[in-house]
Design a protein around this motif. Sequence first.
Motif, PDB file in Angstrom:
ATOM      1  N   SER A  38       0.830  -1.081   0.016  1.00  0.00           N
ATOM      2  CA  SER A  38      -0.142  -0.156   0.003  1.00  0.00           C
ATOM      3  C   SER A  38       0.939   1.358   0.182  1.00  0.00           C
ATOM      4  O   SER A  38       1.799   1.234   1.132  1.00  0.00           O
ATOM      5  CB  SER A  38      -0.940   0.143   1.343  1.00  0.00           C
ATOM      6  N   LEU A  39       0.922   2.073  -1.064  1.00  0.00           N
ATOM      7  CA  LEU A  39       2.019   3.027  -1.236  1.00  0.00           C
ATOM      8  C   LEU A  39       1.415   4.159  -0.165  1.00  0.00           C
ATOM      9  O   LEU A  39       2.501   4.811   0.499  1.00  0.00           O
ATOM     10  CB  LEU A  39       1.610   3.591  -2.601  1.00  0.00           C
ATOM     11  N   ARG A  40       0.261   4.495   0.052  1.00  0.00           N
ATOM     12  CA  ARG A  40      -0.303   5.283   0.889  1.00  0.00           C
ATOM     13  C   ARG A  40       0.259   5.112   2.348  1.00  0.00           C
ATOM     14  O   ARG A  40       0.751   5.974   3.045  1.00  0.00           O
ATOM     15  CB  ARG A  40      -1.823   5.505   0.904  1.00  0.00           C
ATOM     16  N   SER A  41       0.158   3.843   2.884  1.00  0.00           N
ATOM     17  CA  SER A  41       0.352   3.613   3.999  1.00  0.00           C
ATOM     18  C   SER A  41       1.908   3.551   4.348  1.00  0.00           C
ATOM     19  O   SER A  41       2.490   4.144   5.197  1.00  0.00           O
ATOM     20  CB  SER A  41       0.201   2.074   4.483  1.00  0.00           C
ATOM     21  N   ARG A  42       2.733   3.319   3.264  1.00  0.00           N
ATOM     22  CA  ARG A  42       4.223   3.311   3.495  1.00  0.00           C
ATOM     23  C   ARG A  42       4.761   4.589   3.326  1.00  0.00           C
ATOM     24  O   ARG A  42       5.668   4.893   4.239  1.00  0.00           O
ATOM     25  CB  ARG A  42       4.716   2.441   2.451  1.00  0.00           C
ATOM     26  N   LEU A  43       4.256   5.243   2.501  1.00  0.00           N
ATOM     27  CA  LEU A  43       4.918   6.670   2.358  1.00  0.00           C
ATOM     28  C   LEU A  43       4.542   7.794   3.433  1.00  0.00           C
ATOM     29  O   LEU A  43       5.327   8.625   3.892  1.00  0.00           O
ATOM     30  CB  LEU A  43       4.335   7.274   0.888  1.00  0.00           C
ATOM     31  N   ASN A  44       3.269   7.451   4.004  1.00  0.00           N
ATOM     32  CA  ASN A  44       3.017   8.025   5.256  1.00  0.00           C
ATOM     33  C   ASN A  44       3.994   7.845   6.314  1.00  0.00           C
ATOM     34  O   ASN A  44       4.115   8.723   7.268  1.00  0.00           O
ATOM     35  CB  ASN A  44       1.530   8.141   5.482  1.00  0.00           C
ATOM     36  N   SER A  45       4.493   6.764   6.101  1.00  0.00           N
ATOM     37  CA  SER A  45       5.440   6.497   7.517  1.00  0.00           C
ATOM     38  C   SER A  45       6.617   7.184   7.481  1.00  0.00           C
ATOM     39  O   SER A  45       7.366   7.318   8.469  1.00  0.00           O
ATOM     40  CB  SER A  45       5.608   4.810   7.507  1.00  0.00           C
ATOM     41  N   TYR A  46       6.999   7.575   6.147  1.00  0.00           N
ATOM     42  CA  TYR A  46       8.516   8.276   6.053  1.00  0.00           C
ATOM     43  C   TYR A  46       8.388   9.633   6.661  1.00  0.00           C
ATOM     44  O   TYR A  46       9.183  10.514   6.977  1.00  0.00           O
ATOM     45  CB  TYR A  46       8.700   8.393   4.683  1.00  0.00           C
ATOM     46  N   PHE A  47       6.942  10.128   6.767  1.00  0.00           N
ATOM     47  CA  PHE A  47       6.848  11.534   7.087  1.00  0.00           C
ATOM     48  C   PHE A  47       6.173  11.793   8.586  1.00  0.00           C
ATOM     49  O   PHE A  47       5.726  12.574   8.855  1.00  0.00           O
ATOM     50  CB  PHE A  47       5.870  12.418   6.123  1.00  0.00           C
ATOM     51  N   ALA A  48       6.461  10.766   9.374  1.00  0.00           N
ATOM     52  CA  ALA A  48       6.175  10.643  10.737  1.00  0.00           C
ATOM     53  C   ALA A  48       6.994  11.799  11.634  1.00  0.00           C
ATOM     54  O   ALA A  48       7.937  12.304  10.988  1.00  0.00           O
ATOM     55  CB  ALA A  48       6.137   9.539  11.125  1.00  0.00           C
ATOM     56  N   ASN A  49       6.852  11.818  12.940  1.00  0.00           N
ATOM     57  CA  ASN A  49       7.566  12.883  13.657  1.00  0.00           C
ATOM     58  C   ASN A  49       9.024  12.571  13.846  1.00  0.00           C
ATOM     59  O   ASN A  49       9.420  11.182  13.990  1.00  0.00           O
ATOM     60  CB  ASN A  49       7.122  12.772  15.192  1.00  0.00           C
ATOM     61  N   PRO A  50       9.964  13.408  13.155  1.00  0.00           N
ATOM     62  CA  PRO A  50      11.125  12.937  12.932  1.00  0.00           C
ATOM     63  C   PRO A  50      12.025  12.508  13.982  1.00  0.00           C
ATOM     64  O   PRO A  50      12.854  11.568  13.881  1.00  0.00           O
ATOM     65  CB  PRO A  50      11.855  14.512  12.512  1.00  0.00           C
ATOM     66  N   ALA A  51      11.506  12.796  15.283  1.00  0.00           N
ATOM     67  CA  ALA A  51      12.134  12.290  16.458  1.00  0.00           C
ATOM     68  C   ALA A  51      11.951  10.642  16.438  1.00  0.00           C
ATOM     69  O   ALA A  51      12.739  10.138  17.248  1.00  0.00           O
ATOM     70  CB  ALA A  51      11.652  12.998  17.892  1.00  0.00           C
ATOM     71  N   GLY A  52      10.943  10.206  16.019  1.00  0.00           N
ATOM     72  CA  GLY A  52      10.660   8.733  16.055  1.00  0.00           C
ATOM     73  C   GLY A  52      11.209   8.053  14.972  1.00  0.00           C
ATOM     74  O   GLY A  52      11.125   6.783  15.049  1.00  0.00           O
TER      75      GLY A  52
END
Length: 686
Positions: A38-52
Amino acid sequence: MANPASYRPRTGEIPTNPGVYRFRDPHGRVIYVGKAKSLRSRLNSYFANPAGLLPKTYAMVHAASSVEWTVVGSELESLQLEYTWIKEFKPRFNVVFRDDKTYPYLAVTMGEKYPRVQVMRGDKKKGTRYFGPYTAGAIRETMDTLLRVFPVRSCSAGVFKRAEATGRPCLLGYIDKCSAPCVSRISPEDHRSLAEDFCAFMGGEAKRFIAKLERQMADAVGELDYEHAARIRDDIAALRKVFERNAVVLSEDTDADIFALHEDELEAAVQVFHVRGGRIRGQRGWVVEKVEDFTTPDLVEHLLQQVYGNDGDSHGRLPREVLVPVEPSNAGELAEWLGGIRGAKVDIRVPQRGDKAALMTTVRENAEHALKLHKTRRAGDLTVRSQALQELQEALDLPVPLLRIECFDVSHVQGTNVVASMVVVEDGLPKKSDYRKFSVTGPAAADDTAAMHDVLTRRFRHYLQDKSAQVDESLLAPDPGEAEQPGPGQQEAPLDSTVQDSTLQDSALQDTTTPAPRAKFAYPPNLVVVDGGKPQVNAAARALADLGIDDVYVVGLAKRLEEVWLPDSDFPVILPRTSQGLYLLQRIRDEAHRFAITFHRQKRGKAMTVSALDGVPGLGASKRKALLAHFGSVKGVKAASAEELSQAKGIGPALASAIVNHFSTGDRAAATVPAINMSTGEIIET
């Protein structure tokens, strides 16, 4: 460094289909290629909180300036497209398996009019059959032996053309190690057939050729052509020599590649054994730097992609069976993809028992040795060591070169047998003579931070004591010809009352003529590394501050994400995953951990083997061993009489009586111990 929020696509714009995505840097270069169900699920994970984010993900998304994706119809298509793009763009944040050494292959150029046998290295070429890999010595011997039976052309294009022009073959043609197609001694068709026989033999059909030659030898003997029979006999011996060089490890119908890997937080070593016809035909190894947060199944998937991705024109290298340590990600799609390359089914599986599982263990041991050897060679390289020390100094913004680094680690099991280790690295190399072990007892053993504070305090208190002793020694031993009394303005430096050691002070007063040697803790480190994160670093810094030491720098290396922590810092220093400085810190930390674990096991083992014989007066270690060897156990010693004990080696009548009295007194004492109510303290029986 770009802000990921500046190019983050809207969630609604990203499809939920499977596909492949690419991150590009500000110059338009592709720096990472990945696939997703799922492109949406995977790409959203790259733009999470930078500290995490993990360090590699953090570095990648901040190095990129845009992201794009391509939707595909299935996971198999995403696998194929991901591989194609990785080979095309060579993104720097993708895993790349690099050969740990350059292996030569025995190659047959079947794409030429007159196929040529040669030793080749490097990239594979279309229309060429490859066998191996081999070691450099073995491949030359194998090739020289086989050309006796299969005299295929082995000369270069220039030599071949010159022979054609002059009508005279080269030396190999004269000694019958080449069929000399250059001067038409053999037709192109027959020469190609000879090359195909060569490939068939190398592909595992040795027995067929040996049996054929044996029949020809028998026919020659029947016709009384003994000279021809003798030549065939020598050919059979040559083929058997090549055939028997590789030991039989599996059944003769087994064609398989067996992969195993050994990994740590930063790197992984991969080894593969190529088994053809039940025999190990070759071995190969890679070392990969983990610039991505890959799991072991992900590593196996990418490994198989890169190993077999270029084999579409060389089916002989892709066997029926691929044995792996763990099932790769998308195993079904990967097997289907490899089956399309081979033109037949490819079975990817994990061996559980039997000969294949045993061979997998051997391959894994080779991988462990390869990773250890890789680290050793890198640590022994002067240029790499200098680069590592310089990178570390710059990353930590230290004003002094890191000539000496000390690393501390605490080891225990649920707070018992607490120990610590100190390992020393000078100029990037371990100095084992300066290693130290610490036993931690009392309140300091309560937790890791208290233990770390205690160990650092003890180590640097010794340093201050040694330093004070050296100062006192130099003042008490003036140079010849100088006045023994301090000159004008000179004053004897007093010992620090909080750390002075009377033993050291007395020894300094005994000799006023010979300077004392440098004491064991007199060399301070430039950098102290502790195994742990923020709590351990702060405890170490507090210990140095309590002693008034301000010229030794402290960092901590947290194992989970390889973060470097500084005292009183809310955020860690993230070193690049390929940084030589990070490799150096990791090696020092691992060595401290190994040294601490070894000491802890020794101490724990000693505590667990305390014998009931230890309390007998006059009974030393050697006599205890003699008693246990004679009676078999402590129980047997207890049951023995004084006369029986005297029969053991080294046990006299007096010692035998002492042993009997020791156990009888102990038994009486145990029998008279009262039972106490623990809540009231009252004796409830006697």
